[in-house]
Design an enzyme around this catalytic site. Structure first.
Site, mmCIF file in Angstrom:
data_model
loop_
_atom_site.group_PDB
_atom_site.id
_atom_site.type_symbol
_atom_site.label_atom_id
_atom_site.label_comp_id
_atom_site.label_asym_id
_atom_site.label_seq_id
_atom_site.Cartn_x
_atom_site.Cartn_y
_atom_site.Cartn_z
ATOM 1 N N CYS A 408 0.815 -1.216 0.000
ATOM 2 C CA CYS A 408 0.000 0.000 0.000
ATOM 3 C C CYS A 408 0.845 1.262 0.000
ATOM 4 O O CYS A 408 0.487 2.261 -0.654
ATOM 5 C CB CYS A 408 -0.942 -0.001 1.200
ATOM 6 S SG CYS A 408 -0.099 -0.084 2.804
ATOM 7 N N HIS A 452 -1.782 0.514 7.119
ATOM 8 C CA HIS A 452 -2.172 0.896 5.763
ATOM 9 C C HIS A 452 -1.765 2.338 5.498
ATOM 10 O O HIS A 452 -1.573 3.130 6.425
ATOM 11 C CB HIS A 452 -3.687 0.736 5.591
ATOM 12 C CG HIS A 452 -4.159 0.795 4.177
ATOM 13 N ND1 HIS A 452 -3.713 -0.069 3.200
ATOM 14 C CD2 HIS A 452 -5.054 1.614 3.555
ATOM 15 C CE1 HIS A 452 -4.301 0.204 2.056
ATOM 16 N NE2 HIS A 452 -5.125 1.240 2.242
ATOM 17 N N ASP A 468 -7.909 5.889 -2.260
ATOM 18 C CA ASP A 468 -7.056 4.746 -1.935
ATOM 19 C C ASP A 468 -6.717 3.975 -3.205
ATOM 20 O O ASP A 468 -7.536 3.189 -3.704
ATOM 21 C CB ASP A 468 -7.765 3.823 -0.937
ATOM 22 C CG ASP A 468 -6.831 2.781 -0.352
ATOM 23 O OD1 ASP A 468 -5.691 2.674 -0.831
ATOM 24 O OD2 ASP A 468 -7.245 2.079 0.590
#
Length: 674
Positions: A408, A452, A468
């Site tokens: 991520c 994250h 995202d």
């Protein structure tokens, strides 16, 4: 007990056992030489007891103290702080073994043991340690009882029984004090111990940092909701923003958070929740987007993060209300913020800069450009992996156009770089995403592998908007969690074989894990979390008042109601006669009172036996067995109490005799009485 008497051998054994039990939970965080030192002190003490070695002299003791202080300084790097102070206390606790000469010194060692038990809670407040320390207290009290036993009366079982009774008698008063005694804040502050406690998140990160963090199964925090738990995909737990980029690493800037809360407009449905976070030694805490709180220890930063006024050094619980649909700073950014959120280092990632220029030419509208970037991540062959390749100097270029494999932080960092290169203010948000719901307690567990990173871009009229890119590549990561996303790759907790979270797919292991976590959560919430606010709520609910004068009166009355019955039971007349021989005599006397054959005042055992044998000729054998055993124990042992085997024989003869006694007074007994 004479102050000048030598320490009996059995008492020394008790002391050594007590020291082992008390020191055991402290040893894992101490250097190995501390355990070696205790073994040396114990060996020396045993040799002193055997009269083979002498007590250490004054010069040796002074040198031992100096070396102890030096050892603490070498291990801790300082003599100031709780870690160093506790370690010094532990070492002196060990060295005291060599100085003991009489029972009074041994009692000092035992009393020090009670302080050592308390210091362990400075580093750990888990329910496991609490249960273990209850056992430690039992051993210390039993050691105190054993210290008063003579060699002939040495009975470890009796010492444990007496210690257990004493501790159980203290439980009611402990509960009263726990509920009613006021929670007083500390009068001063010290640096909290356990500086190696890890939050997982740091003020700066490279793309590989969060990937490495995702290999840990440790718990980060728990969150419970006043209403229904939001969907997994809506749980974006914000910790801090990363606004500075040096070509390799994203880092937090104090300019982003200082200056008071930014302008924002609450809108949408409110989400109320309570977070219980572990010690992180960092000031930031975790919250959903658009968070507000009435907690006096927290404040809302300029970049809309909740932050503690001091580093979180212990398990902390706080309540917050979030409005996820709120507009965050919808008005223009000031010049300082524009420079902060659009700045990039020179000389890095030329291909990404050129691509950003192409996107800007194709999409003049900022919102359209953001959507174009998200579509690019969705359509191109990017791979979400915990095993990303090592990147070179131009990390964003190599990730976007060459490897296209990352975690991520790779996606968030690359997208933020391109947005800034295109002139759009953007920042990386670091935190956690998702969480595992525990149905037993209806709360969410957030682990380190839920760490994250995502992107916030500032758009005109919309303010800071969360996007995202990871969702475009691996939607299962956002909707179901890391384990689902890594199922094909098989890299979920691959380096944490002992982590119970690794085996969530095994139903019985998962049930045990969640059940045990709920026990720990309730312990943290209802016992460790019973602080001033909860205590006041308890007073209002159950006592109908929060006035401390009234509460004080209730506290005294409750203590009296607990202690007076306990004192009456402890001091009851029959309980004061602890001699088992006397108890046997009294029991037989009460039983024979029904037959008119009880002992006369001043009558000895043999005279009473002779009178009973004449009145009860059929019970002569049982009478002889009981009185022979009684006389032997009474006049041979003297003041020495019988051991367990002797008590058992006397009790057995008494029970046999009582079973053979008639229900009515014999006729011959009446003649004898006349």
């Amino acid at each position: 007990m004479s102050v000048h008497a030598l320490i009996p051998r059995n008492s020394l054994a008790w002391l050594l056992i007590a020291q082992i039990v008390v020191l055991l939970p402290q040893l894992p965080r101490l250097p190995i030489w501390v355990a070696v030192l205790w073994l040396g002190c114990a060996l020396w003490r045993v040799q002193i007891q055997r009269m083979r070695w002498r007590y250490p002299g004054t010069l040796f003791k002074a040198a031992a103290i100096g070396l102890t202080v030096l050892g603490v300084f070498t291990s801790q790097g300082t003599l100031i702080g709780l870690d160093a102070a506790v370690m010094l206390l532990l070492l002196l606790f060990m060295l005291k073994l060599l100085e003991m000469r009489n029972p009074r010194d041994a009692m000092v060692v035992i009393y020090l043991g009670f302080f050592i038990v308390a210091t362990a809670f400075l580093f750990d407040q888990s329910i496991v340690l609490a249960l273990y320390q209850c056992f430690s207290l039992l051993v210390l009290v039993a050691a105190l009882v054993g210290l008063h036993q003579t060699p002939g009366r040495n009975d470890p079982a009796r010492a444990f029984k007496t210690g257990s009774v004493l501790l159980m008698q203290a439980v009611p008063l402990m509960l009263v004090l726990f509920l009613l005694f006021p929670r007083i804040g500390p009068l001063w502050s010290v640096n909290a111990p356990g500086q190696n406690a890890a939050t997982g998140l740091a003020e700066s990160m490279t793309p590989a940092d969060i990937a490495n963090l995702a290999r840990s199964g440790e718990l980060a925090f728990r969150a419970s909701f006043s209403g229904e738990i939001p969907a997994h995909s809506d749980l974006y737990w914000r910790a801090l923003t990363l606004s500075n980029f040096d070509g390799r690493r994203w880092s937090h800037s104090s300019l982003a958070s200082n200056g008071g809360a930014g302008e924002w407009k609450q809108q949408g449905e409110a989400v109320e929740y309570q977070v219980m976070t572990r010690a992180t030694q960092q000031p930031w805490v975790f919250s959903l987007r658009g968070a507000t709180t009435e907690d006096e220890d927290l404040w809302l930063t300029r970049d809309f993060m909740l932050q503690s006024k001091r580093p979180v050094s212990q398990t902390t619980s706080y309540t917050a209300v979030s409005y996820p649909d709120s507009l965050m700073q919808p008005t223009e950014l000031d010049p300082l913020q524009l420079r902060l959120y659009t700045g990039l280092p020179e000389g890095f990632d030329p291909r990404s800069r050129a691509w950003a220029a192409e996107l800007r030419a194709e999409y003049p509208n900022d919102s359209d450009l953001v959507q174009a970037l998200l579509r690019h991540f969705n359509r191109e062959p990017f791979h979400y992996t915990l095993r990303p390749p090592t990147l070179g100097e131009h990390s964003n270029d190599e990730f976007l156009f060459d490897s296209q494999r990352g975690f991520c932080a790779h996606f968030a960092g690359a997208m933020t770089f391109v947005l800034r290169a295109a002139g759009i203010p953007a920042r990386v948000v670091a935190g956690y995403q998702g969480g595992e719901q525990n149905p037993r307690g209806n709360y969410v567990l957030v682990h380190q592998f839920d760490a994250h990173a995502w992107v916030e871009a500032w758009l005109p009229g919309q303010g800071w908007v969360s996007v995202d890119p990871t969702f475009q590549v691996a939607p299962e990561r956002i909707e179901r969690g890391l384990q689902a996303a890594m199922q094909e790759e098989g890299s979920f907790l691959e380096d944490s074989l002992m982590s119970s979270a690794r085996y969530r797919n095994i139903s019985w292991i998962n049930a045990l894990r969640l059940g045990w976590d709920d026990v720990n959560y309730q312990w943290q919430l209802r016992v460790l979390g019973f602080e001033s606010e909860r205590q006041m709520a308890f007073f209002q609910r159950w006592l109908g008042t929060t006035d401390w004068q009234r509460v004080g009166v209730i506290l005294l009355l409750a203590a009296a109601l607990v202690m007076i019955p306990l004192a009456l039971w402890t001091l009851r007349p029959g309980r004061l006669h602890r001699d088992p021989r006397q108890r046997a005599w009294q029991l037989l006397d009460r039983r024979l009172l029904r037959l008119g054959l009880n002992a006369h005042r001043g009558e000895g055992p043999r005279a009473w036996q002779a009178r009973l044998e004449m009145a009860l000729p059929n019970q002569r054998t049982a009478l002889a067995a009981f009185f022979d055993e009684y006389v032997e124990q009474m006049y041979v042992l003297g003041d020495e109490l019988p051991d367990r085997q002797q008590q058992g024989r006397l009790r057995g003869h008494l029970q046999t005799l009582i079973r053979q006694l008639p229900r009515k007074r014999p006729a011959r007994a009446g003649v004898l009485l006349e």
